[in-house]
Design a protein around this motif. Sequence first.
Motif, short mmCIF file in Angstrom:
data_model
loop_
_atom_site.label_atom_id
_atom_site.label_comp_id
_atom_site.label_asym_id
_atom_site.label_seq_id
_atom_site.Cartn_x
_atom_site.Cartn_y
_atom_site.Cartn_z
N PHE A 16 -86.54 32.14 26.52
CA PHE A 16 -86.51 33.26 25.59
C PHE A 16 -85.18 33.99 25.66
O PHE A 16 -84.67 34.48 24.66
CB PHE A 16 -87.67 34.23 25.85
N PHE A 17 -84.61 34.08 26.86
CA PHE A 17 -83.30 34.72 27.02
C PHE A 17 -82.20 33.87 26.37
O PHE A 17 -81.31 34.39 25.72
CB PHE A 17 -82.99 34.94 28.50
N ILE A 18 -82.29 32.56 26.53
CA ILE A 18 -81.30 31.66 25.93
C ILE A 18 -81.30 31.81 24.42
O ILE A 18 -80.25 32.05 23.80
CB ILE A 18 -81.57 30.19 26.32
N TRP A 19 -82.47 31.67 23.80
CA TRP A 19 -82.54 31.73 22.33
C TRP A 19 -82.33 33.14 21.82
O TRP A 19 -81.80 33.34 20.72
CB TRP A 19 -83.86 31.13 21.85
N GLY A 20 -82.70 34.15 22.62
CA GLY A 20 -82.43 35.54 22.24
C GLY A 20 -80.94 35.83 22.23
O GLY A 20 -80.45 36.55 21.35
N SER A 21 -80.21 35.28 23.20
CA SER A 21 -78.76 35.50 23.23
C SER A 21 -78.08 34.78 22.06
O SER A 21 -77.12 35.30 21.49
CB SER A 21 -78.17 35.06 24.56
N LEU A 22 -78.57 33.60 21.71
CA LEU A 22 -78.02 32.90 20.55
C LEU A 22 -78.31 33.67 19.25
O LEU A 22 -77.43 33.78 18.38
CB LEU A 22 -78.57 31.48 20.46
N LEU A 23 -79.51 34.22 19.14
CA LEU A 23 -79.86 35.02 17.97
C LEU A 23 -79.04 36.29 17.90
O LEU A 23 -78.57 36.70 16.83
CB LEU A 23 -81.36 35.35 17.98
N LEU A 24 -78.81 36.93 19.06
CA LEU A 24 -77.98 38.13 19.09
C LEU A 24 -76.54 37.82 18.70
O LEU A 24 -75.91 38.59 17.96
CB LEU A 24 -78.03 38.76 20.49
N ALA A 25 -76.02 36.69 19.16
CA ALA A 25 -74.65 36.29 18.77
C ALA A 25 -74.58 36.03 17.27
O ALA A 25 -73.59 36.38 16.62
CB ALA A 25 -74.23 35.05 19.55
N LEU A 26 -75.62 35.43 16.71
CA LEU A 26 -75.67 35.20 15.27
C LEU A 26 -75.68 36.52 14.51
O LEU A 26 -74.97 36.68 13.51
CB LEU A 26 -76.90 34.36 14.93
N LEU A 27 -76.45 37.48 15.01
CA LEU A 27 -76.48 38.80 14.37
C LEU A 27 -75.16 39.53 14.49
O LEU A 27 -74.74 40.23 13.57
CB LEU A 27 -77.62 39.63 14.95
N VAL A 28 -74.47 39.38 15.62
CA VAL A 28 -73.15 40.00 15.78
C VAL A 28 -72.16 39.39 14.79
O VAL A 28 -71.34 40.09 14.19
CB VAL A 28 -72.65 39.86 17.24
N ASN A 29 -72.24 38.06 14.60
CA ASN A 29 -71.37 37.42 13.62
C ASN A 29 -71.68 37.88 12.20
O ASN A 29 -70.81 37.85 11.33
CB ASN A 29 -71.50 35.90 13.69
N MET A 30 -72.92 38.29 11.96
CA MET A 30 -73.32 38.69 10.62
C MET A 30 -73.08 40.17 10.33
O MET A 30 -73.36 40.63 9.23
CB MET A 30 -74.80 38.37 10.39
N LEU A 31 -72.55 40.91 11.30
CA LEU A 31 -72.23 42.32 11.06
C LEU A 31 -71.19 42.41 9.95
O LEU A 31 -70.24 41.61 9.91
CB LEU A 31 -71.69 42.98 12.32
N PRO A 32 -71.32 43.39 9.07
CA PRO A 32 -70.37 43.49 7.95
C PRO A 32 -69.04 44.13 8.36
O PRO A 32 -68.67 45.20 7.89
CB PRO A 32 -71.12 44.34 6.93
N LEU A 33 -68.34 43.49 9.26
CA LEU A 33 -67.05 43.99 9.72
C LEU A 33 -65.89 43.43 8.89
O LEU A 33 -64.76 43.81 9.09
CB LEU A 33 -66.83 43.63 11.19
#
Length: 172
Positions: A16-33
């Motif tokens: 769960f930590f592995i896939w959660g960190s991948l999902l968090l990285a995906l969300l960081v990449n999707m930030l509207p920066l």
Amino acid sequence: MIMRPGQQLLLPANPFFIWGSLLLALLVNMLPLGRTPWMPDMVALVLVFWSVHQPLRVGIGAAFFLGLCMDVHQTALLGQHALAYTALSFLAIMIHRRLLWFSVPSQAVQVLPIFAVAHAIELAVRMLAGGVFPGFSVIVAPFAEALLWPVVSILLLAPQRRAPDPDANRPL
């Protein structure tokens, strides 16, 4: 596996930590920066980390799926990030046994060419599809990702470094 002297024995990684960190990285990449060419790709960074440390859980299939998600989000050519992430994961899995014998700063130097290859694949696919050259600032991204490697290593290995209930019969 023979461990280096002084190396700490790690607990198993929680899926769960592995896939959660991948999902968090995906969300960081999707930030509207605003996507600039020199920004580090957090999905690529976390994907390489888990491909090196947990190659049986995070592999080429996960890289392809995350790449498709990034393609859809950035409205890029479908398969551009998927191809780059797949190559990135393959190269990381290919060197994972050798890479783990080095210290973390040495690992950062050794993953730099892998990040450079991934960005070159993305750029080549974009240019072949008729895209505009983003400029020479695209060279900065692999260096930024390599500089972030020690930080990501410390953060993502922290939950595995916790001591499991030590007692008199189980000193590890």
